[in-house]
Design a protein around this motif. Structure first.
Motif, PDB file in Angstrom:
ATOM      1  N   GLU A  71      39.140  67.607 -36.536  1.00  0.00           N
ATOM      2  CA  GLU A  71      38.701  67.465 -35.155  1.00  0.00           C
ATOM      3  C   GLU A  71      39.941  67.490 -34.266  1.00  0.00           C
ATOM      4  O   GLU A  71      40.824  66.646 -34.413  1.00  0.00           O
ATOM      5  CB  GLU A  71      37.948  66.139 -34.993  1.00  0.00           C
ATOM      6  N   ALA A  73      42.606  66.969 -31.436  1.00  0.00           N
ATOM      7  CA  ALA A  73      42.935  65.895 -30.492  1.00  0.00           C
ATOM      8  C   ALA A  73      44.279  66.224 -29.863  1.00  0.00           C
ATOM      9  O   ALA A  73      45.169  66.763 -30.515  1.00  0.00           O
ATOM     10  CB  ALA A  73      42.995  64.553 -31.214  1.00  0.00           C
ATOM     11  N   LYS A 129      40.113  63.388 -28.007  1.00  0.00           N
ATOM     12  CA  LYS A 129      39.422  64.348 -28.867  1.00  0.00           C
ATOM     13  C   LYS A 129      38.722  65.377 -27.989  1.00  0.00           C
ATOM     14  O   LYS A 129      37.869  65.023 -27.173  1.00  0.00           O
ATOM     15  CB  LYS A 129      38.444  63.619 -29.776  1.00  0.00           C
TER      16      LYS A 129
END
Length: 137
Positions: A71, A73, A129
């Motif tokens: 993910e 970020a 994020k």
């Protein structure tokens, strides 16, 4: 992808971390341990390492730890405290650990030590994020 595979992918795309000479030592979920040798071009006019180099090293640790689950970020806020001068010939080690996270943010502590395990800087980074996958960027 595993956290290690993701971190290696990020590193393969990161020419600046490669130029710094960073080596990944250990990657676990939202954690990393990296090292960097100090080169002559990193030295400032006072014959110590330029603070921006130490900051950049910590920022790379933040990137490898906060993105290794896939993910994406990005740094939102970072603070560094320099505690000991770094000199030519030193090797720095950074360990980045997640302190806490929410759905959209994470806070990481990064300790930077030299080859004698003296603390040379502490860094706290907050990431945001961005709702994208690392491999899709």
């Amino acid at each position: 992808m595993t956290p290690l595979e993701t971190a290696k992918y990020i590193f393969s795309q990161d020419a600046f971390s490669q130029w710094l000479g960073i080596e990944i030592l250990e990657i676990k979920e939202k954690y990393c341990h990296i090292k960097m040798p100090i080169k002559a071009e990193m030295i400032n006019g006072l014959k110590t390492v330029h603070g921006g180099i130490t900051f950049a090293f910590a920022d790379s640790a933040l990137a490898f730890s906060s993105n290794n689950m896939g993910e994406a970020a990005v740094a939102l806020n970072c603070v560094i405290n320099f505690t000991t001068a770094v000199r030519l010939g030193d090797t720095l080690f950074a360990e980045s650990k997640l302190l806490t996270e929410t759905r959209k943010t994470g806070i990481y502590d990064i300790l930077i030590k030299n080859q004698q395990e003296d603390l040379v800087a502490s860094f706290r980074g907050t990431v945001y994020k961005i709702n994208k996958k690392v491999v899709d960027l």
